[in-house]
Design an enzyme around this catalytic site. Structure first.
Site, PDB file in Angstrom:
ATOM      1  N   ASP A 228       0.821  -1.225   0.000  1.00 34.99           N
ATOM      2  CA  ASP A 228       0.000   0.000   0.000  1.00 34.99           C
ATOM      3  C   ASP A 228       0.846   1.263   0.000  1.00 34.99           C
ATOM      4  O   ASP A 228       0.342   2.323   0.328  1.00 34.99           O
ATOM      5  CB  ASP A 228      -0.864   0.060   1.279  1.00 34.99           C
ATOM      6  CG  ASP A 228      -2.191  -0.628   1.086  1.00 34.99           C
ATOM      7  OD1 ASP A 228      -2.443  -1.106  -0.015  1.00 34.99           O
ATOM      8  OD2 ASP A 228      -2.961  -0.684   2.072  1.00 34.99           O
TER       9      ASP A 228
ATOM     10  N   CYS B 166     -22.670 -11.048  -1.991  1.00 37.34           N
ATOM     11  CA  CYS B 166     -22.024  -9.804  -1.528  1.00 37.34           C
ATOM     12  C   CYS B 166     -22.759  -8.573  -2.070  1.00 37.34           C
ATOM     13  O   CYS B 166     -22.898  -7.572  -1.366  1.00 37.34           O
ATOM     14  CB  CYS B 166     -20.549  -9.784  -1.905  1.00 37.34           C
ATOM     15  SG  CYS B 166     -20.219 -10.083  -3.650  1.00 37.34           S
TER      16      CYS B 166
HETATM   17  S1  SF4 Z   1     -18.619 -15.957  -4.033  1.00 37.21           S
HETATM   18 FE1  SF4 Z   1     -18.214 -14.125  -5.258  1.00 37.21          FE
HETATM   19  S2  SF4 Z   1     -20.266 -13.245  -5.597  1.00 37.21           S
HETATM   20 FE2  SF4 Z   1     -20.471 -14.716  -3.891  1.00 37.21          FE
HETATM   21  S3  SF4 Z   1     -20.220 -13.456  -2.043  1.00 37.21           S
HETATM   22 FE3  SF4 Z   1     -18.189 -14.308  -2.570  1.00 37.21          FE
HETATM   23  S4  SF4 Z   1     -17.247 -12.697  -3.839  1.00 37.21           S
HETATM   24 FE4  SF4 Z   1     -19.424 -12.252  -3.780  1.00 37.21          FE
END
Ligand code: SF4
Length: 386
Positions: free
Chosen positions: A144, A204
């Site tokens: 970073d 997500c």
């Molecule tokens: S598998 Fe992929 S789409 Fe499903 S919560 Fe995890 S990052 Fe998000």
């Protein structure tokens, strides 16, 4: 000049030495990120980086490690797991009187530690080449610390795939890890990227409290709670405040719901364990810290870099989202008198007081509705008795 076989052997050794230093995965890639440039430019053009001017300041140098460190031929990408034991996700998130702090930030700041380890890895490579009578390599560690697109590099180096939340993740590993890079001028053999594994999952995207994942793989930083609580300096947009709940530093929701994280390993670094005052932190206790207490208690923590004012701002929002309590109102009122509070923080405290008062009114309303129901019930009974 090392032969191909010698470079293969050196790369295997680098992975071994990396593991000995505490890295869970080491991958190697070349420096060509031209495939990522258009997406990155589009993200900047849409203003999704918000106030993070440093993201735009270096043009496309982020996508060109060889421009950042001339002569660099390879990037050694390193993963270090940070998921602490006793993470207490649900306990903290469900109790609105407690503060939620992103699980990467409960322990010691990772930047210096990881950079030192990457430097040691570079030194180890140099020692090996010296012992072989070869020219010493040129290398530079990054965590970073410079404009570099660490996620596309990690994806190229086979550390994982880019999830729809834009973080890197991998099967059996999840996404609870830090990334660091060692740029080096050796033509090491590269690793192959792995196939994306999100498939049809959109957990997500659906779970993000502020709808910051505007489409798969694209996060509008300006709506992201991590950005709002850590990077954003001024007033937080009012419409987003109620959605932040008790998250006072970062947010883990997109990782919490991710099915791939069900198998994530715990960190092996004791430095990343959650410090005592942050294990089950009460909002009111944290809000009472003076600037001196904040600086002293957050010594060595990544939280320290946001400073006491943003700390108070973030907690004020969480208190505004907490259930009504006279104690909370008293603490908020008390803070208004403190010299440590500037106009920006004051505005958030006033907002929190307003929320508390609205909640108190609705509680009174509901109590009086209940009382009226009881009175009516008793009156009916009395009429019958009469
Ligand atoms: S598998 Fe992929 S789409 Fe499903 S919560 Fe995890 S990052 Fe998000």
């Amino acid at each position: 000049m090392l032969s191909e076989a010698a470079l293969e052997q050196l790369t295997s050794n680098i992975k071994l030495w990396g593991n000995e230093l505490g890295f869970a995965h080491i991958g190697v890639c070349d420096t060509d990120l031209s495939a990522s440039e258009p997406k990155f430019q589009e993200w900047l053009d849409k203003g999704y980086h918000g106030e993070m001017a440093y993201m735009a300041n270096h043009g496309m140098m982020r996508a060109r490690p060889h421009e950042l460190h001339p002569g660099c031929l390879r990037v050694i990408s390193a993963r270090m797991d940070y998921l602490p034991p006793k993470a207490g996700f649900a306990t903290n998130l469900k109790d609105p009187d407690l503060a939620y702090i992103s699980r990467y930030a409960g322990g010691r700041d990772y930047h210096k530690m990881m950079r030192n380890k990457l430097k040691k890895l570079g030194d180890r490579i140099a020692a090996e080449l010296e012992s072989l009578g070869e020219e010493l390599p040129d290398y530079r560690p990054f965590v970073d610390s410079a404009p570099i697109l660490e996620r596309p590099l990690a994806e190229k180096a086979g550390i994982g795939w880019t999830g729809k939340h834009s973080l890197i993740l991998n099967k059996g590993v999840g996404s609870w890890f830090f990334l660091g890079e060692l740029l080096i001028n050796l033509p090491l053999p590269v690793d192959a990227p792995i196939e994306e594994g999100c498939n049809t999952c959109v957990a997500c995207i659906k779970s993000c409290p502020t709808n910051a994942i505007v489409e798969p793989y694209v996060v509008d930083g300006r709506r992201c709670i991590s950005y709002l609580t850590i990077e954003h300096q001024g007033s937080i947009p009012e419409e987003l405040r109620p959605l932040m709940g008790n998250r006072i530093y970062g947010c883990d929701d997109c990782q919490l719901v991710c099915p791939v994280n069900s198998e994530a390993p715990l960190t092996k670094e004791i430095d990343f364990h959650i410090r005592e005052p942050l294990q089950l932190p009460k909002l009111l206790d944290l809000f009472a810290w003076t600037k001196a207490e904040f600086l002293q208690r957050m010594q060595g923590s990544p939280i320290r870099r946001i400073g006491h004012k943003l700390w108070l701002r973030n907690i004020a929002i969480a208190l505004g989202n907490a259930p009504f309590s006279e104690e909370t109102v008293a603490h908020l009122e008390g803070r208004k008198l403190s010299e440590e509070v500037d106009d920006m923080v004051l505005e958030h405290i006033d907002w929190a007081l307003e929320q508390q008062s609205l909640r108190a009114e609705s509680e009174i309303d509901s109590i009086s509705r209940k009382t009226n129901r009881v009175i009516k019930f008793v009156e009916k009974g009395l009429t019958r008795d009469a």
